[in-house]
Design a protein around this motif. Structure first.
Motif, PDB file in Angstrom:
ATOM      1  N   ARG A  97       0.951 -10.427   0.576  1.00  0.00           N
ATOM      2  CA  ARG A  97       1.418 -11.508   1.431  1.00  0.00           C
ATOM      3  C   ARG A  97       0.637 -11.559   2.735  1.00  0.00           C
ATOM      4  N   LEU A  98       0.278 -10.394   3.281  1.00  0.00           N
ATOM      5  CA  LEU A  98      -0.477 -10.379   4.528  1.00  0.00           C
ATOM      6  C   LEU A  98      -1.928 -10.791   4.325  1.00  0.00           C
ATOM      7  N   GLY A  99      -2.386 -10.806   3.092  1.00  0.00           N
ATOM      8  CA  GLY A  99      -3.752 -11.227   2.838  1.00  0.00           C
ATOM      9  C   GLY A  99      -4.787 -10.192   3.215  1.00  0.00           C
ATOM     10  N   LEU A 100      -4.480  -8.912   3.022  1.00  0.00           N
ATOM     11  CA  LEU A 100      -5.439  -7.859   3.366  1.00  0.00           C
ATOM     12  C   LEU A 100      -6.322  -7.609   2.162  1.00  0.00           C
ATOM     13  N   TRP A 101      -7.245  -8.544   1.920  1.00  0.00           N
ATOM     14  CA  TRP A 101      -8.011  -8.499   0.686  1.00  0.00           C
ATOM     15  C   TRP A 101      -9.326  -7.766   0.823  1.00  0.00           C
ATOM     16  N   ASP A 102      -9.734  -7.389   2.025  1.00  0.00           N
ATOM     17  CA  ASP A 102     -11.120  -6.979   2.221  1.00  0.00           C
ATOM     18  C   ASP A 102     -11.389  -5.530   1.880  1.00  0.00           C
ATOM     19  N   SER A 103     -10.377  -4.696   1.798  1.00  0.00           N
ATOM     20  CA  SER A 103     -10.617  -3.269   1.639  1.00  0.00           C
ATOM     21  C   SER A 103     -10.201  -2.817   0.257  1.00  0.00           C
ATOM     22  N   ASP A 104     -10.424  -1.528   0.001  1.00  0.00           N
ATOM     23  CA  ASP A 104      -9.903  -0.931  -1.211  1.00  0.00           C
ATOM     24  C   ASP A 104      -8.384  -0.968  -1.189  1.00  0.00           C
ATOM     25  N   LEU A 105      -7.815  -1.016  -2.377  1.00  0.00           N
ATOM     26  CA  LEU A 105      -6.360  -1.106  -2.462  1.00  0.00           C
ATOM     27  C   LEU A 105      -5.713   0.120  -1.837  1.00  0.00           C
ATOM     28  N   ALA A 106      -6.306   1.306  -2.031  1.00  0.00           N
ATOM     29  CA  ALA A 106      -5.708   2.511  -1.455  1.00  0.00           C
ATOM     30  C   ALA A 106      -5.649   2.421   0.061  1.00  0.00           C
ATOM     31  N   GLU A 107      -6.696   1.875   0.671  1.00  0.00           N
ATOM     32  CA  GLU A 107      -6.729   1.834   2.132  1.00  0.00           C
ATOM     33  C   GLU A 107      -5.659   0.909   2.676  1.00  0.00           C
ATOM     34  N   VAL A 108      -5.493  -0.262   2.067  1.00  0.00           N
ATOM     35  CA  VAL A 108      -4.515  -1.194   2.614  1.00  0.00           C
ATOM     36  C   VAL A 108      -3.102  -0.708   2.327  1.00  0.00           C
ATOM     37  N   LEU A 109      -2.902  -0.060   1.177  1.00  0.00           N
ATOM     38  CA  LEU A 109      -1.573   0.498   0.918  1.00  0.00           C
ATOM     39  C   LEU A 109      -1.247   1.573   1.940  1.00  0.00           C
ATOM     40  N   GLU A 110      -2.243   2.381   2.288  1.00  0.00           N
ATOM     41  CA  GLU A 110      -2.030   3.422   3.286  1.00  0.00           C
ATOM     42  C   GLU A 110      -1.718   2.807   4.646  1.00  0.00           C
ATOM     43  N   ASP A 111      -2.463   1.748   5.009  1.00  0.00           N
ATOM     44  CA  ASP A 111      -2.222   1.115   6.307  1.00  0.00           C
ATOM     45  C   ASP A 111      -0.807   0.576   6.389  1.00  0.00           C
ATOM     46  N   VAL A 112      -0.399  -0.155   5.356  1.00  0.00           N
ATOM     47  CA  VAL A 112       0.918  -0.781   5.410  1.00  0.00           C
ATOM     48  C   VAL A 112       2.003   0.281   5.328  1.00  0.00           C
ATOM     49  N   SER A 113       1.791   1.326   4.523  1.00  0.00           N
ATOM     50  CA  SER A 113       2.793   2.387   4.422  1.00  0.00           C
ATOM     51  C   SER A 113       2.976   3.094   5.754  1.00  0.00           C
ATOM     52  N   SER A 114       1.868   3.456   6.386  1.00  0.00           N
ATOM     53  CA  SER A 114       1.994   4.191   7.645  1.00  0.00           C
ATOM     54  C   SER A 114       2.568   3.303   8.732  1.00  0.00           C
ATOM     55  N   GLU A 115       2.318   1.999   8.640  1.00  0.00           N
ATOM     56  CA  GLU A 115       2.891   1.094   9.628  1.00  0.00           C
ATOM     57  C   GLU A 115       4.399   0.998   9.448  1.00  0.00           C
ATOM     58  N   LEU A 116       4.848   0.977   8.180  1.00  0.00           N
ATOM     59  CA  LEU A 116       6.286   0.888   7.935  1.00  0.00           C
ATOM     60  C   LEU A 116       6.979   2.218   8.160  1.00  0.00           C
ATOM     61  N   GLY A 117       6.244   3.304   7.936  1.00  0.00           N
ATOM     62  CA  GLY A 117       6.825   4.621   8.144  1.00  0.00           C
ATOM     63  C   GLY A 117       7.507   5.194   6.930  1.00  0.00           C
ATOM     64  N   VAL A 118       7.773   4.374   5.929  1.00  0.00           N
ATOM     65  CA  VAL A 118       8.408   4.861   4.711  1.00  0.00           C
ATOM     66  C   VAL A 118       7.621   4.328   3.530  1.00  0.00           C
ATOM     67  N   PRO A 119       7.670   5.022   2.388  1.00  0.00           N
ATOM     68  CA  PRO A 119       6.894   4.527   1.241  1.00  0.00           C
ATOM     69  C   PRO A 119       7.511   3.342   0.542  1.00  0.00           C
ATOM     70  N   THR A 120       8.695   2.940   0.932  1.00  0.00           N
ATOM     71  CA  THR A 120       9.290   1.786   0.279  1.00  0.00           C
ATOM     72  C   THR A 120      10.117   1.020   1.290  1.00  0.00           C
ATOM     73  N   LEU A 121      10.403  -0.224   0.953  1.00  0.00           N
ATOM     74  CA  LEU A 121      11.187  -1.087   1.816  1.00  0.00           C
ATOM     75  C   LEU A 121      12.596  -1.203   1.265  1.00  0.00           C
ATOM     76  N   PRO A 122      13.540  -1.630   2.098  1.00  0.00           N
ATOM     77  CA  PRO A 122      14.860  -1.929   1.533  1.00  0.00           C
ATOM     78  C   PRO A 122      14.729  -3.005   0.470  1.00  0.00           C
ATOM     79  N   GLU A 123      15.483  -2.817  -0.611  1.00  0.00           N
ATOM     80  CA  GLU A 123      15.290  -3.699  -1.750  1.00  0.00           C
ATOM     81  C   GLU A 123      15.998  -5.016  -1.490  1.00  0.00           C
ATOM     82  N   CYS A 124      15.241  -5.996  -1.006  1.00  0.00           N
ATOM     83  CA  CYS A 124      15.827  -7.318  -0.839  1.00  0.00           C
ATOM     84  C   CYS A 124      15.951  -8.003  -2.184  1.00  0.00           C
TER      85      CYS A 124
END
Lengths: 693, 597
Positions: free
Chosen positions: B550-577
């Motif tokens: 959704r954020l459109g972080l298409w430029d990097s490897d998938l591992a890097e963007v997953l790491e960025d978003v995970s560390s930004e959220l602080g948890v490996p998962t979100l509340p299940e909406c």
């Protein structure tokens, strides 16, 4: 390549052919109109490279030009007068990385004392970034700017030749990476082959057809091996076909050992065969080799002793190594030309060539570094002598007078400085033009086409012609010039070497030998000097706001004369330079307060012109630099800024004292009522954080 | 016995040179046809994890198709209206057109595209297939989307002959205004209609011209009358109509600003007709600049014929963003917007999956060759001869293959356009197969030997069962699976591993409780995961992946963007909406009908 004038030239008609013809002092041998430019593609790259090396070695200087698939990836990435040197470099880096180089023009100029003239050899190399190595892991995607492609089409650029026969390339960094990866693979395979006898994960035989196939192949291989082992090598029967049950193997020799070629098997069957050999036959080895056209050939080779088997595997590895090295060498492609120019250390001449040399570095050396100083110093080691004809024109008073009110684009300068007819122009006798000839290869006439088209090779030729005339204006006497003289160390020219004009409106010059950008007295500055600490960037306007409106509404709050410059980045954003640096923080604080206070005063405030809609944002100049350094590229600056802020991890925590709101509002109300200029609320919390994003 | 081979067919090659005539022909063919096949040739396709992957939901697959549609540029769009005749053998009449496009800035407004992406391997492949880039770039047809046309018309307007509306009762003010205008026009017209006036001297003529405000429109005399409302426009038109038949009125086609009605004098009825034809010609040229190729899309939309395509999600998102409007941020809005333009879209790969043995077919050619071998569906294709061009590009072959394959499949599935007219027969309306899109997922290499025997293993998997894993170094799927089994007890459960790119993999657990429990332990850093962490492994739930898309972080490897978003959220998962579902197989189906409720 003229960066700032490129889009402007789209609207200007090309110079007519007759003028191009008259621009040449003497027609090329064999007659014909225009300039003979050698067209180089994949097919004739090798021979052209050999001849070019000799010509560059003899040359006094080399003209260089690039045609690219675009110049800016968004309108706001153009160069603005309020851009600081590092911001300008970041925009240039974005362009060099995103767009492809499609054509390279190289034109060596050799001084001929007998003719008292330069002899030019323009070359036009078609480039296409085709992926040559399968291990290359770069993204391999380039951007096309629509207006640039239209410009190339207007001048009949041959896209079919470019895309089909364009020469690919590998940068030095990519080559090092490929060799390194290949070495790792090589060592890994050596370790694997030493433990070849171990069973690493057998494939389970699930289906009856697999079991039957395995058993049949086992019997076939056993019969073939027994037939080989039971007969002496000198027996004539080995040269014929050997019937083995229902199958028929053709015996061939691989490195002086008997072998079978495995043709017509699927990958699944080949896996089963490898498993059979691994489990049941110590003296039969599965080998995979590659031919010239990269087709693989699978073989089963008989080896009667352990020592012989080790020798065989060693030979196979060496062949594989040699094959891959050759592929890496052939993938270098057009970089050979750049390496040639670099190794010959000749003076390289370009016209407004900052983007061109950034492209050369990005495509053929390594990715561009993050700072302009690092780039300049690194490029200087690669090409120690660069001359920019645009800079030479700017610092020469005689040329400046001659070109007054005229465009400094390549075509315009060429027509003015390189006239063919003496009688049509009144000139002082001390500035007689330098004669230039174009020499075409007699035997290669079919490879030449008219240079009337606007292409990189012809542009390189024009650049060199302009440079020769500019040298005459500097007082360099080519008649006393020996072919062995080094033009780069000429005392009259030396002080202008390695200076580039970074943009048409900066008033500064970039020294490639030091990486510094300094004002040059020869440049006429059109605008007052920018003070970057006094600048804020504002984006997210609800509707298009004109710079005058922005200036008016800010001056109502901070006093008339408080804003020096307002520059529109695009329809959504603007750069505002205040007269005093403290106004920057005052503006950001006031904006934050007004956005929080949802009251009649904030609606009626003079700043509501730009704060309308609630989407307006503001930040200091460093945020503008961060937005320009992002690898994303949105069409509008506001979208780019939002994208950069959304991914930023440094979320600024805004802490506003509740008491500050009423204080500021009281001050604002007082300012509105009394209409006194420059009244700023005196009670202000110094700890208020910067309100951005 | 194979079906008779289709004759070597060539589509009509359309550039801006012959676009006008091609549109007229296409309009006629569309009226007579039952279906329209569409295929597009673009400048590239997504790479790496930006392609549709087995772990994608409809939403994330749409976001990836949106990225590709916005980045790449269509160079050719093949349109092929065709109709079927219920004779034996079945006969198909097809009219293929191949439109060459290039986003030229015809109006100097920076539209339709400032820039577009290209992939060298893609361009090299189509170059080897004989694609003519020079023709495309020199003579390609430009276009504006509907939204861009609205924006452009606000900046550029042209005067047009205006139709006189039936007028209501005129007020006194209207009568006074009309009489004043009439008097002014009559005096101006006298100078040209009355021959005796030609004897005036040049000075008198100049003074008359200044007083009356006379001008010229081309070679004809004209004058301007300032108006400030639509009502006044109507009054001026009435006045002109009453005076004479030799006057033509032009009204600017823009509302809201001060403007002028231009009145032009013509010598005779023939001269008036010539003037009207000239004005119409100018208007047509202007319309071509405002619409260009979009006229074809508008024709397809207004014809309401079902659209047959392959990789529908990619092609339809491209058609939407280039010719209709910028793509909406989510799948639901996109489907609502698309349905208003193309109510019926058929994905040919969805059709062939209705036939069991064809489920494993990977592309159109595989499906066609299988049908050729296994089923006897004789089809004759008639292609009325277009112009004599003999070159066939891949795009034209694709559209003809889609046409042919659809004919065979509709025969097998008993799809008929005349379904409601034959109530006795068991017919199926084509609408039952509409609006179900398959994202073009790259299938892992499978041996042809297994083609006929592998069973269909499609099943629904919840996104709660998926964990994204990264931090391993250069491992294959088998190595990774055996490597994980020794790290934590959760990996002793039944799970599958799929590499998404070199740096990241997806783990699919049969039991969603196992996956949720594992994510909780990773979040709380339990002691049982010490070996997991010491190896440098990281993991995240599906919601993190969805946020990345959704954020459109298409430029990097998938591992890097997953790491960025995970560390930004602080948890490996979100509340299940919400919990979405994927279809865990290489053939992914997105039933888009549910997004329309």
């Amino acid at each position: 390549m003229q960066v700032p004038g490129r889009l402007r030239r789209v609207l200007r008609a090309p110079p007519p052919r007759i003028l191009l013809y008259r621009a040449i002092s003497s027609p090329p041998p064999g007659g014909g109109s225009g300039v003979a430019v050698k067209q180089v593609t994949r097919g004739n790259m090798e021979e052209a490279l050999e001849k070019l090396r000799g010509r560059v070695r003899e040359a006094a200087f080399v003209g260089l030009d690039l045609e690219m698939s675009g110049v800016t990836s968004a309108p706001w990435r153009d160069t603005f007068e309020l851009d600081r040197a590092d911001v300008r470099y970041l925009k240039l880096r974005d362009s060099a990385e995103r767009f492809a180089a499609l054509q390279l023009g190289v034109c060596p100029f050799r001084w001929d004392p007998a003719k008292s003239a330069f002899v030019a050899h323009p070359h036009n190399f078609f480039i296409f970034p085709r992926k040559e190595l399968p291990s290359d892991c770069s993204s391999h995607e380039f951007l096309c700017q629509t207006t640039s492609i239209e410009f190339l089409a207007k001048y009949q650029f041959d896209f079919n030749t470019c895309f089909r026969e364009g020469i690919s390339y590998l940068s030095r960094a990519q080559e090092e990476e490929a060799l390194q990866k290949f070495n790792m693979l090589h060592h890994g395979r050596t370790v694997t082959s030493s433990t070849n006898s171990e069973e690493d994960g057998d494939m389970p035989l699930k289906s009856a057809s697999d079991i039957l196939f395995t058993e049949r192949m086992k019997m076939n291989f056993k019969e073939w091996r027994d037939a080989i082992a039971s007969k002496p090598m000198v027996d004539n029967h080995l040269s014929g076909n050997i019937k083995c049950g229902s199958g028929q193997f053709q015996t061939v020799f691989f490195k002086m050992r008997p072998a079978i070629i495995l043709n017509g098997f699927s990958s699944h069957q080949l896996k089963l065969i490898q498993q059979v050999l691994r489990k049941n036959f110590r003296d039969l080895i599965f080998v995979c080799t590659f031919g010239e056209d990269d087709t693989s050939e699978k073989k089963v080779v008989y080896s009667d002793t352990d020592e012989d088997r080790i020798l065989l595997m060693k030979d196979v590895q060496e062949d594989l190594l040699k094959n891959r090295e050759e592929r890496i060498k052939s993938a270098i492609g057009i970089r050979h030309v750049i390496d040639l120019l670099s190794s010959e250390r000749k003076l390289i001449v370009g016209h407004s060539c900052f983007l061109d040399i950034a492209q050369v570095y990005s495509k053929f050396v390594r990715p561009l570094p993050s700072s302009i100083k690092e780039f300049a110093l690194s490029f200087h080691k690669f090409f120690p002598h660069i001359a920019d004809t645009r800079h030479l024109m700017s610092v020469n008073q005689a040329v400046q007078k001659l070109m007054k009110h005229k465009s400094k684009s390549l075509s315009s300068a060429f027509l003015l400085l390189c006239p063919a007819s003496y009688s049509s122009v009144e000139k002082p006798s001390s500035h007689s033009p330098v004669t230039i000839e174009v020499e075409g290869d007699e035997t290669m006439s079919s490879r030449f086409i008219s240079g009337a088209k606007h292409e990189a090779g012809y542009d390189a030729y024009m650049t060199g012609c302009i440079f020769a005339q500019l040298c005459a204006y500097l007082g360099i006497q080519f008649e006393q010039f020996s072919p062995l003289d080094n033009l780069a160390t000429n005392t009259k020219l030396q002080k202008h070497i390695n200076f580039l004009s970074p943009s048409w409106n900066s008033g500064t010059v970039l020294d490639l030998s030091t990486g510094m950008e300094t004002p040059d007295p020869g440049y006429t500055r059109r605008y007052p000097a920018a003070v970057y600490d006094n600048i804020v960037v504002i984006w997210g306007f609800l509707s298009k706001v004109r710079p005058k409106e922005i200036k008016d509404c800010i001056c109502k709050v901070f006093g008339s004369g408080s804003v020096t410059t307002v520059f529109s980045i695009d329809s959504t954003a603007a750069l505002v330079q205040f007269k005093k640096q403290e106004s920057v923080n005052d503006f950001l604080d006031l904006k934050a307060v007004l956005e929080r206070a949802d009251s009649a005063i904030s609606i009626l405030h003079p700043l509501s012109t730009i704060l309308e809609g609630g989407q307006t944002r503001a930040a200091k100049y460093d945020t503008y630099r961060d937005i320009c350094s992002s690898s994303e590229s949105k069409y509008l600056f506001a979208d780019q800024a939002e994208a950069v802020c959304a991914t930023s991890k440094n979320q600024l925590i805004e802490n506003v004292d509740g008491n500050l709101i009423s204080d500021v509002l009281d001050g604002v109300a007082l300012a509105s009522v009394t209409e006194e200029d420059g009244i700023i609320p005196s009670s202000k919390n110094q700890n208020v954080a910067e309100a951005t994003c | 016995m194979a079906a008779p081979r289709a004759a070597a067919a060539s589509a009509k090659q359309v550039t801006r040179q012959n676009f006008a005539e091609a549109v007229l022909e296409l309009r006629a063919h569309l009226e007579a046809c039952d279906y329209v096949a569409v295929a597009a040739q673009k400048t590239g396709a997504p790479t790496g994890w930006r392609r549709a992957l087995p772990v994608d939901t409809a939403e994330t697959a749409y976001l990836k198709a949106k990225l590709a549609a916005e980045s790449f540029q269509p160079l050719q769009i093949a349109v092929c209206p065709f109709r079927q005749r219920n004779s034996y053998p079945s006969t198909l009449v097809a009219y293929p057109y191949n439109f060459h496009l290039f986003p030229r800035d015809e109006l100097q407004l920076g539209m339709p595209s400032y820039s577009f992406s290209c992939q060298p391997c893609y361009l090299s492949t189509i170059a080897n297939d004989g694609f003519d880039f020079n023709m495309c770039i020199y003579d390609g047809i430009s276009y504006l989307s509907r939204v861009q046309e609205s924006l452009a018309r606000e900046k550029i307007f042209t005067p047009r002959p205006h139709q006189l509306l039936s007028s209501p009762n005129t007020s006194v003010a209207d009568s006074v205004f009309m009489n004043r205008i009439k008097s002014r026009i009559v005096n101006w017209r006298k100078r040209y209609a009355d021959p005796s006036k030609k004897h005036d001297g040049s000075l008198v003529s100049s003074l008359s011209r200044l007083i009356l405000g006379a001008e010229t429109y081309g070679s004809r005399p004209s004058m301007s009358i300032d108006v400030c409302s639509d009502r006044q426009v109507q009054l001026v038109l009435e006045a002109v109509n009453h005076i004479s038949d030799d006057l033509v009125s032009l009204v600017p086609h823009k509302a809201g600003v001060g403007r002028a009605v231009r009145v032009i004098f013509t010598n005779s009825k023939e001269d008036k007709n010539l003037l009207l034809m000239d004005i119409q010609k100018l208007e047509d040229e202007q319309n071509f600049k405002f619409r260009g190729f979009r006229e074809v899309i508008d024709l397809l939309s207004s014809s309401q014929k079902p659209i047959i395509s392959y990789s529908c999600l990619n092609d339809l998102t491209m058609l939407h963003t280039k010719f209709i409007a910028p793509l909406p941020p989510n799948m639901h809005e996109f489907m609502c917007s698309l349905k208003m333009v193309f109510p019926n879209v058929v994905d040919i790969s969805h059709l062939w999956r209705q036939i069991g043995p064809l489920r494993k077919a990977k592309n159109i050619q595989a499906a066609l060759s299988y049908l050729q071998r296994q089923y006897f569906v004789p089809i004759e294709i008639e292609i009325p001869q277009q112009d004599g061009t003999s070159s066939i590009t891949k795009n034209e072959q694709n559209v003809l293959r889609i046409t042919k394959l659809f004919a065979k499949l509709s025969n097998l599935l008993k799809i008929s356009p005349e379904c409601q007219l034959q109530s006795r027969e068991q017919c199926t309306a084509v609408e039952e197969y509409c609006n179900i899109f398959y994202p073009s997922c790259v299938v892992g290499g499978s041996d042809d030997a297994n083609f006929a025997f592998e069973s269909d293993t499609t099943e629904t998997v919840s996104t709660d069962n998926i964990i994204f894993l990264w931090g391993f170094r250069e491992k294959s799927v088998k190595e990774l699976k055996s490597y994980l089994i020794g790290l934590h007890q959760a990996f002793s459960e039944d799970f599958e591993v799929k590499l998404l790119d070199k740096t990241c993999s997806a783990l699919i657990f049969r039991d969603s409780n196992t996956a949720m429990q594992l994510l909780k332990e990773i979040g709380s850093e339990g002691p049982s995961l010490n070996r997991f962490f010491s190896e440098g492994l990281k993991a995240a739930g599906f919601e993190v992946y969805k946020k990345v898309c959704r954020l459109g972080l298409w430029d990097s490897d998938l591992a890097e963007v997953l790491e960025d978003v995970s560390s930004e959220l602080g948890v490996p998962t979100l509340p299940e909406c919400s919990t979405s579902q994927i279809y865990w197989n290489s053939e992914l189906m997105l039933d888009l009908k549910e997004y329309l409720e």
